[in-house]
Write an enzyme that holds these catalytic residues in place. Structure first.
Site, PDB file in Angstrom:
ATOM      1  N   CYS A  59       0.139   3.700   2.849  1.00  0.00           N
ATOM      2  CA  CYS A  59       0.653   3.113   4.095  1.00  0.00           C
ATOM      3  C   CYS A  59       2.151   3.395   4.219  1.00  0.00           C
ATOM      4  CB  CYS A  59       0.414   1.604   4.131  1.00  0.00           C
ATOM      5  SG  CYS A  59      -1.329   1.133   4.089  1.00  0.00           S
ATOM      6  N   CYS A 101       0.823  -1.215   0.000  1.00  0.00           N
ATOM      7  CA  CYS A 101       0.000   0.000   0.000  1.00  0.00           C
ATOM      8  C   CYS A 101       0.859   1.269   0.000  1.00  0.00           C
ATOM      9  CB  CYS A 101      -0.908  -0.039   1.233  1.00  0.00           C
ATOM     10  SG  CYS A 101      -1.782   1.487   1.602  1.00  0.00           S
TER      11      CYS A 101
END
Length: 155
Positions: free
Chosen positions: A78, A75
């Protein structure tokens, strides 16, 4: 935020090396706690990796708020949040426990808390979720999220 000073300010944290659970005196984080089993450093000035197997215990046993980053390695947002979470953990070592849970590797906890987007940041106080933010957020929102959780759980 300052570190707790009472003798009861002990949190349960997993060792990043051997996964053994350790009771750590949060008032002595600066002393460099080590794992009782393998003697590896327990770096509480960085996010602590948690898993399905130890999540509930880590969150329930903490005398301070636990900020959990629900993330995945693939991600992008993230990854963008990681430096902010590291800095937050360093600023609040002993006063807030910062944890991270890989949602791909730990689907049970992710499902239990209804994690549908990542990153999701949740603050647990007294073992219960008290506040949540979805998406990458600036540092000021991390501070506000923990403050909101403390206020919500006090009321």
């Amino acid at each position: 935020m300052t570190a707790p000073s009472s003798a009861a300010a002990k949190a349960t944290v997993p060792c990043a090396q051997c996964r053994a659970l350790n009771r750590v005196d949060l008032a002595r984080v600066a002393d460099g706690p080590r794992c009782a089993k393998c003697r590896a450093p327990l770096a509480l000035d960085h996010p602590v990796p948690v898993r399905d197997a130890d999540f509930a215990r880590v969150v329930a046993d903490s005398p301070v708020p636990v900020l959990v980053d629900f993330y995945a390695d693939w991600c992008g947002p993230c990854k963008a949040m990681a430096p902010q979470l590291d800095a937050f953990a360093q600023r609040h070592a002993g006063a807030v426990l910062v944890a991270k849970l890989d949602t791909d590797a730990n689907p049970d906890t992710s499902m239990k808390f209804g994690i549908r987007s990542i990153p999701t940041l949740a603050v647990f106080v007294g073992g219960r979720e008290a506040a949540r933010e979805v998406g990458a957020v600036p540092a000021a929102r991390l501070e506000a999220l923990v403050a909101r959780a403390r206020t919500t759980s006090a009321g």
